[in-house]
Structure formats: structure tokens, C-alpha cells
Design a protein around this motif. Structure first.
Motif, short mmCIF file in Angstrom:
data_model
loop_
_atom_site.label_atom_id
_atom_site.label_comp_id
_atom_site.label_asym_id
_atom_site.label_seq_id
_atom_site.Cartn_x
_atom_site.Cartn_y
_atom_site.Cartn_z
N THR A 164 -5.89 -6.10 -3.17
CA THR A 164 -5.66 -5.64 -4.54
C THR A 164 -6.34 -4.31 -4.80
OG1 THR A 164 -5.54 -7.94 -5.29
CG2 THR A 164 -5.88 -6.26 -6.97
N ASN A 165 -7.57 -4.17 -4.32
CA ASN A 165 -8.30 -2.91 -4.49
C ASN A 165 -7.58 -1.75 -3.79
OD1 ASN A 165 -10.31 -4.09 -6.00
ND2 ASN A 165 -11.64 -4.47 -4.23
N ILE A 166 -7.10 -2.03 -2.58
CA ILE A 166 -6.37 -1.00 -1.81
C ILE A 166 -5.08 -0.62 -2.52
CG2 ILE A 166 -5.15 -0.54 0.36
CD1 ILE A 166 -7.26 -2.37 1.72
N ALA A 167 -4.35 -1.65 -3.04
CA ALA A 167 -3.09 -1.39 -3.73
C ALA A 167 -3.31 -0.61 -5.02
CB ALA A 167 -2.38 -2.71 -4.04
N SER A 168 -4.38 -0.94 -5.75
CA SER A 168 -4.69 -0.23 -7.00
C SER A 168 -4.98 1.24 -6.75
CB SER A 168 -5.90 -0.89 -7.67
OG SER A 168 -5.61 -2.21 -8.04
N SER A 169 -5.57 1.51 -5.60
CA SER A 169 -5.87 2.91 -5.27
C SER A 169 -4.61 3.73 -5.05
CB SER A 169 -6.76 2.98 -4.02
OG SER A 169 -6.06 2.55 -2.87
N PHE A 170 -3.48 3.02 -4.80
CA PHE A 170 -2.20 3.71 -4.63
C PHE A 170 -1.40 3.76 -5.94
CE2 PHE A 170 -3.05 2.53 -0.19
CZ PHE A 170 -2.76 3.72 0.45
N GLY A 171 -2.00 3.28 -7.04
CA GLY A 171 -1.37 3.40 -8.36
C GLY A 171 -0.33 2.36 -8.70
N MET A 172 -0.40 1.17 -8.11
CA MET A 172 0.56 0.11 -8.42
C MET A 172 0.20 -0.56 -9.74
SD MET A 172 0.91 -1.62 -4.62
CE MET A 172 2.05 -2.90 -5.17
N SER A 173 1.21 -1.00 -10.53
CA SER A 173 0.98 -1.66 -11.81
C SER A 173 0.47 -3.08 -11.60
CB SER A 173 2.27 -1.70 -12.63
OG SER A 173 3.22 -2.54 -12.00
N ASP A 174 -0.12 -3.67 -12.67
CA ASP A 174 -0.65 -5.03 -12.58
C ASP A 174 0.44 -6.05 -12.27
OD1 ASP A 174 -3.21 -4.17 -13.04
OD2 ASP A 174 -3.15 -4.56 -15.20
N THR A 175 1.59 -5.90 -12.93
CA THR A 175 2.69 -6.84 -12.71
C THR A 175 3.19 -6.77 -11.28
OG1 THR A 175 3.40 -6.60 -15.02
CG2 THR A 175 4.99 -7.54 -13.48
N LEU A 176 3.35 -5.56 -10.77
CA LEU A 176 3.82 -5.39 -9.39
C LEU A 176 2.79 -5.91 -8.40
CD1 LEU A 176 6.02 -4.36 -7.52
CD2 LEU A 176 4.97 -2.10 -7.59
N ILE A 177 1.51 -5.67 -8.69
CA ILE A 177 0.45 -6.18 -7.83
C ILE A 177 0.48 -7.71 -7.80
CG2 ILE A 177 -2.06 -6.46 -7.60
CD1 ILE A 177 -2.35 -3.59 -8.59
N GLY A 178 0.70 -8.33 -8.98
CA GLY A 178 0.76 -9.79 -9.05
C GLY A 178 1.90 -10.37 -8.25
N LEU A 179 3.07 -9.73 -8.33
CA LEU A 179 4.26 -10.25 -7.64
C LEU A 179 4.28 -9.93 -6.16
CD1 LEU A 179 7.03 -9.40 -10.28
CD2 LEU A 179 6.46 -11.68 -9.45
N THR A 180 3.53 -8.92 -5.75
CA THR A 180 3.59 -8.51 -4.34
C THR A 180 2.28 -8.76 -3.61
OG1 THR A 180 3.06 -6.23 -5.01
CG2 THR A 180 5.39 -6.79 -4.73
N VAL A 181 1.32 -7.87 -3.80
CA VAL A 181 0.08 -7.92 -3.02
C VAL A 181 -0.67 -9.24 -3.24
CG1 VAL A 181 -2.13 -6.81 -2.58
CG2 VAL A 181 -0.11 -5.42 -3.07
N VAL A 182 -0.90 -9.60 -4.52
CA VAL A 182 -1.66 -10.82 -4.81
C VAL A 182 -0.88 -12.05 -4.38
CG1 VAL A 182 -2.73 -12.21 -6.62
CG2 VAL A 182 -2.90 -9.73 -6.71
N ALA A 183 0.44 -12.06 -4.66
CA ALA A 183 1.27 -13.20 -4.26
C ALA A 183 1.28 -13.38 -2.75
CB ALA A 183 2.69 -13.01 -4.78
N ILE A 184 1.42 -12.27 -2.03
CA ILE A 184 1.41 -12.34 -0.56
C ILE A 184 0.04 -12.79 -0.07
CG2 ILE A 184 1.55 -10.97 1.56
CD1 ILE A 184 3.63 -9.21 0.10
N GLY A 185 -1.01 -12.23 -0.66
CA GLY A 185 -2.36 -12.59 -0.24
C GLY A 185 -2.68 -14.06 -0.46
#
Length: 316
Positions: A196-217
Motif C-alpha cells: 500500500t505504501n509503495i502504491a501510494s507513492s505512485f499516486g493511486m486513489s484509495d478506492t483503487l488501492i482497496g480494489l487492487t493492491v490491498v485486495a491482492i495483498g
């Protein structure tokens, strides 16, 4: 440092899942309980722990996008990528009980969630909410599911009495299961936090992070556990883990999350929930073909997940 911790998390997940599948499947046999049941309960609860942790923390921090996106995204990933990869490795057996009850129960839970969050459409209010009252309703559904599981546990004893007893000791299996569970939980937390920290550094939104990075993790435990079970040809544990995890994610994770802190629902997530329902129905249809999910169906599900990922990235 974040990348190093991410790798450590993966190692903990893989080793933890290996120990967890070994221990839990042996415990199932020693207690004369079917592998499917152990997949639906202990394995499903253990692999859903990261989702529960992340969603509760996100709700307390008033980040509903991550809390809901985590659960919905994880369930879609479980149905498509996890089931697909596991089926490609080793075709997943589908017992009649799974077809008649568990997968349809997942559909019921998904429809209930869709109705509870469709406040704007059903009640003509200004925003969609998953209230504390909705959370208690979802928890009641979870209580019904647990009652059903206990009934299955009681009735399944006679069916597995003829199985060969496991050679390893009971204490060793408990140690493997607990140690594996600890590895899965801590590994999942390390992966989610650092990803999540790495994805946030690339400027991803919270919703997109939830559906992708966090969901995958948070779904990595399900993925690794189901792949490990498939490699060991424990296909009932692999499928039970997938179906059980999805039920736990909706009824337990979202239920307890909403009870602790009500969630404001982004209207975009409704489309994802509808996709989740369609995919659950697809899994039910596939499971009716020769009572197994084969390599062809598995490959199809993996392709569907790739298409879904492209869709949500372009949408956001």
C-alpha cells in the motif's frame, strides 16, 4: 526497506500456508471431519484474518473505500484468480453439498450486501451507507452459516470414519496449524502495509488501492493456501477455502466492520458487487459440470480477472 519487508511477507505467507494446509488437513482426518469442512472453517477463517484486520483499521480511520474495496476485490480475486490457478494445477472436486448449499449461500450473502448498500436507489436518500444496523443484520446471516457448519460437522463424522488415520501426532498437527496461521497473518500484514505504501507513492486513489493492491495483498493467503492444497491434491480444501473465505469476508469481515464503524459507500463499488455476484453464479455453473472445476474453466477465470483489473484501472 519497504521492498525488503514485502519479500519477507511473501516468504512468511508461502511457508505459513504450507504448514497450515498440512496441519489442518491432518486435524480434519484425526477428528473424522471432512477436508471440505476444514476448508470452510479453520482454513477460511485463518486466510480471512488479513481482510478483517485491514477492513476494521480502515473503517476506524474512516477510509470506507479501502474497507469495502478490500472485501469486494478479495472476493472477486478468490473466485477468478485463486480458483482459476488452483484448478489449472489440479482440477477442483465439487461435492454435492458444496453445489447445493455453500456456493448458493455465497450468492445469497452477495445479494444481501447489494440490497443493504443500495440506499440511494431503494430509499431515495442522498448517499449509500452500510450502517451499524446493517452490520448486525449481516452478522445474523453469519450466525446462520455457523449453525449450518456445525450441523455439517456433526453429520460428516460418519462419512470419514473409514479413512486411514494420520501417522503424525495430534500435537504436531496443532503446532503446524498455529505456526502456519501466525505466518499467514503476519506475512499478509507485511505485504499489505508495504504494498500500500509503495502504491501510494505512485499516486493511486484509495478506492483503487482497496480494489487492487490491498485486495491482492489480503488475498495472498487464500491464493497461496489454495495453490498449496492443489499441489498436494487436497482439492476439497482448496475449494472450501475459496468459498468459505468469500462467505467470511462478506458476513464476518464486513459485518463486524460495520458494527464497529458505519461505512459510507462509494457508488462505484456497486458495479463491482454486481460483477462479484455474476462471477459467483459463473462458479456455480462451472461446478455443475462433471462435479469439478477443470483446467479449461480455470484458465477462463484467470483471463476474466485480468480483464477485470484492466477495467477498474481504466475506470479509476
Amino acid at each position: 526497506m519497504g521492498y525488503i519487508l514485502l519479500i519477507v511477507g511473501f516468504v512468511l505467507l508461502i511457508k505459513g500456508a504450507d504448514l497450515f494446509v498440512d496441519g489442518s488437513s491432518n486435524i480434519a482426518r484425526s477428528f473424522q471431519v471432512s477436508p471440505l469442512l476444514i476448508g470452510l472453517t479453520i482454513v477460511a477463517l485463518g486466510t480471512s484474518s488479513p481482510e478483517a484486520t485491514v477492513s476494521i483499521i480502515a473503517a476506524l480511520e474512516e477510509n470506507a473505500g479501502v474497507a469495502l474495496g478490500n472485501v469486494v476485490g478479495s472476493n472477486i480475486l478468490n473466485i477468478t484468480l485463486v480458483a482459476g490457478v488452483a484448478a489449472i494445477i489440479y482440477p477442483l472436486k465439487v461435492e454435492s453439498e458444496t453445489i447445493r448449499k455453500e456456493i448458493p449461500f455465497t450468492l445469497l450473502a452477495s445479494f444481501a450486501l447489494l440490497i443493504l448498500i443500495s440506499d440511494v436507489f431503494l430509499q431515495t436518500v442522498s448517499e449509500n451507507l452500510l450502517t451499524r444496523g446493517d452490520g448486525f443484520i449481516i452478522m445474523l446471516f453469519f450466525a446462520i452459516f455457523l449453525y449450518y457448519i456445525f450441523e455439517v460437522a456433526r453429520n460428516s463424522r460418519d462419512k470419514v470414519k473409514s479413512e486411514t488415520k494420520v501417522k503424525s501426532t495430534w500435537g504436531k498437527n496443532v503446532l503446524y496449524t498455529i505456526g502456519g496461521l501466525v505466518g499467514i497473518i503476519f506475512g499478509g500484514e507485511l505485504v499489505v502495509k508495504n504494498a500500500t505504501n509503495i502504491a501510494s507513492s505512485f499516486g493511486m486513489s484509495d478506492t483503487l488501492i482497496g480494489l487492487t493492491v490491498v485486495a491482492i495483498g489480503t488475498s495472498l493467503p487464500e491464493l497461496i493456501t489454495s495453490i498449496t492444497a492443489a499441489l498436494k491434491k487436497e482439492s476439497e480444501i482448496a475449494l472450501g477455502n475459496i468459498v468459505g473465505s468469500n462467505i467470511f469476508n462478506i458476513l464476518f469481515v464486513l459485518g463486524i466492520t460495520a458494527v464497529i464503524h458505519p461505512l459510507t459507500v462509494n457508488s462505484k463499488i456497486i458495479v463491482d458487487i454486481i460483477i462479484m455476484i455474476i462471477l459467483t453464479g459463473t462458479l456455480l455453473i462451472f461446478s455443475r459440470t462433471n462435479y469439478k472445476i477443470g483446467k479449461f474453466e480455470g484458465a477462463f477465470l484467470v483471463v476474466v480477472y485480468i480483464i477485470y483489473m484492466i477495467f477498474i484501472i481504466l475506470r479509476n
